[in-house]
Design an enzyme around this catalytic site. Structure first.
Site, PDB file in Angstrom:
ATOM      1  N   HIS A  18       0.809  -1.228   0.000  1.00 32.18           N
ATOM      2  CA  HIS A  18       0.000   0.000   0.000  1.00 32.18           C
ATOM      3  C   HIS A  18       0.843   1.280   0.000  1.00 32.18           C
ATOM      4  CE1 HIS A  18      -4.191  -1.604   0.552  1.00 32.18           C
ATOM      5  NE2 HIS A  18      -3.475  -2.687   0.788  1.00 32.18           N
ATOM      6  N   THR A  19       2.067   1.176  -0.463  1.00 33.22           N
ATOM      7  CA  THR A  19       2.910   2.368  -0.536  1.00 33.22           C
ATOM      8  C   THR A  19       2.680   3.142  -1.830  1.00 33.22           C
ATOM      9  OG1 THR A  19       4.621   0.948  -1.424  1.00 33.22           O
ATOM     10  CG2 THR A  19       4.803   1.510   0.915  1.00 33.22           C
ATOM     11  N   SER A  51     -14.267 -13.628 -23.220  1.00 34.42           N
ATOM     12  CA  SER A  51     -13.410 -14.176 -22.164  1.00 34.42           C
ATOM     13  C   SER A  51     -13.676 -15.653 -21.999  1.00 34.42           C
ATOM     14  CB  SER A  51     -13.716 -13.451 -20.851  1.00 34.42           C
ATOM     15  OG  SER A  51     -13.329 -14.248 -19.764  1.00 34.42           O
ATOM     16  N   GLY A 106      -8.633 -13.016  -7.836  1.00 36.45           N
ATOM     17  CA  GLY A 106      -8.877 -12.774  -6.411  1.00 36.45           C
ATOM     18  C   GLY A 106      -7.754 -13.246  -5.515  1.00 36.45           C
ATOM     19  N   SER A 112      -6.480  -8.314 -12.861  1.00 36.28           N
ATOM     20  CA  SER A 112      -7.141  -7.204 -13.560  1.00 36.28           C
ATOM     21  C   SER A 112      -6.130  -6.335 -14.304  1.00 36.28           C
ATOM     22  CB  SER A 112      -7.980  -6.372 -12.597  1.00 36.28           C
ATOM     23  OG  SER A 112      -7.315  -6.174 -11.391  1.00 36.28           O
ATOM     24  N   GLU A 144      -8.510   1.572 -14.792  1.00 40.70           N
ATOM     25  CA  GLU A 144      -8.983   0.927 -13.558  1.00 40.70           C
ATOM     26  C   GLU A 144      -9.587   1.970 -12.602  1.00 40.70           C
ATOM     27  OE1 GLU A 144      -7.135  -2.480 -12.480  1.00 40.70           O
ATOM     28  OE2 GLU A 144      -8.093  -2.597 -10.524  1.00 40.70           O
ATOM     29  N   ASP A 156       0.619  -2.363  -9.945  1.00 42.39           N
ATOM     30  CA  ASP A 156       0.279  -3.570 -10.700  1.00 42.39           C
ATOM     31  C   ASP A 156       0.593  -3.402 -12.184  1.00 42.39           C
ATOM     32  OD1 ASP A 156      -0.723  -4.194  -8.223  1.00 42.39           O
ATOM     33  OD2 ASP A 156      -2.811  -3.855  -8.777  1.00 42.39           O
TER      34      ASP A 156
END
Ligand code: GLA
Length: 361
Positions: A18-19, A51, A106, A112, A144, A156
């Site tokens: 989370h940086t 997909s 997940g 994603s 996103e 990501d």
């Protein structure tokens, strides 16, 4: 129709939890699991996305690219990229695109972002666009944020674009600078899916983000990137405990990334592994983005010989851990970990021994 195939890898976050949206530092690696996008141009001005995993096709006119809802929302990662490209002034022909993936959804391995980057790489080739790699990664992130509605940072997409075989990716999120660092040859990455899915979109992620911004405001800094341990110590009596712990996690993670870079450059897997354990402990206590299952996986891994470090990877709230292990011991370690996890929690873990792979191509 001339066929084009693009591939974009998933990623593991090695340190720097989370940086990214706090303008900090992250160390990650692209893995050999990922998403393939295959297709070509169409006569009609439509985006047709199919997909394998969703067993469906979504078709939208190019001049009406708005987010799908309900059962078709899986297509938003690809449609969002097309919408952002058009919004940035890039002309796109109609296209048909088929997505296949061997990335677990997940698990916190950025399936994603891999869809976004595979789609962007495919469209770049199809339309002959000139987009440098960082622009492409940032455009995917915008898809996103603005189209899917998930306020992620840049980790990501950058990892999926800038990955390099047998190298970690080091991202400075404020400078938006990226470099690769060789990964020790005798070590390997074992990803272990806890079997409990993460629910990033459920609001936990955005809540943590807001708490970090609030902490930065209380500390009087632009972003938590600018906060130091000394500032945190001084502010402790005046800050709500939860906000303080969130900030403490980010400050600690930034420090650990910088130490981790040093350890990796010296091929010191043991030092790197210790930082990973410390990172998980901080997630558990300070950021509260772990789960009992992830804690069990890390705790069990800690007791297995040949495991140098282990921590949750990605957003948290479920998903997977990443363990740094001796490459020659992978089978024994993954078997022991999965068996002990099942015995302790009743859940079935799935392990993925990841090769560190090249970015999108
Ligand atoms: C998710 C987000 C990333 C990053 C990580 C946590 O993977 O998409 O931008 O914030 O969580 O480090």
């Amino acid at each position: 129709m001339q066929q084009i195939t693009a591939f974009a890898p998933g990623r593991v976050e090695l340190l720097g939890n989370h940086t990214d949206y706090n303008e900090g530092y992250v160390l990650s690696a692209a893995i050999h699991y990922g998403v393939s996008a295959t297709g070509g141009a169409l006569e009609e001005p439509v985006a047709r996305v199919n997909s394998e995993a969703m067993d469906g096709t979504v078709e939208v006119p190019l001049d009406a690219l708005t987010p799908r809802t309900g059962g078709d929302s899986w297509a938003n990662y690809a449609l969002g990229v097309a919408a952002m490209l058009r919004g940035a002034g890039h002309a796109l022909p109609g296209f048909s695109l088929g997505l296949t993936s061997d990335l677990p959804v997940g698990a916190g391995l950025s399936s994603s972002a891999a869809v976004e980057v595979a789609t962007a790489t495919f469209l770049k080739k199809l339309a002959g666009l000139s987009l440098d790699p960082l622009e492409l990664a940032k455009l995917c992130r915008r898809a996103e944020n603005e189209f899917v509605g998930m306020n992620c940072g840049l980790l990501d997409q950058v990892s999926s674009v800038f990955g390099k075989a047998q190298c970690a990716v080091c991202l400075d999120c404020r400078r938006e600078s990226v470099r690769n660092i060789p990964f020790p040859a005798d070590l390997a990455l074992l990803v272990t899916h806890s079997g409990v899915k993460h629910a990033l979109v459920s609001g936990e992620y955005n809540e943590r983000r807001e708490q970090c911004f609030e902490a930065a405001r209380l500390l009087g800094v632009l972003a938590l990137r600018d906060a130091s341990r000394a500032m945190l110590d001084a502010a402790r009596p005046s800050m709500p405990d939860k906000t303080w712990r969130r900030a403490s996690h980010i400050v600690g993670e930034n420090d650990r990334v910088l130490e981790g870079i040093h350890a990796m450059e010296n091929a010191d897997g043991e030092a790197f592994g210790r930082l990973m354990f410390a990172s998980h402990e901080s997630s558990r206590l300070n950021f509260e983005n772990s789960t009992p299952e992830l804690d069990a996986l890390v705790d069990i891994a800690c007791g297995i010989s040949g495991v140098l470090g282990s921590r949750l990877t990605g957003g948290g709230f479920g998903g997977a851990t990443v363990s740094l292990i001796l490459a020659g011991e992978a089978d024994r370690i993954s078997g022991t970990l999965a068996d002990a996890y099942h015995a302790r929690t009743g859940h079935t873990a799935v392990t993925y021994l990841c090769r560190i792979a090249d970015g999108a191509h």
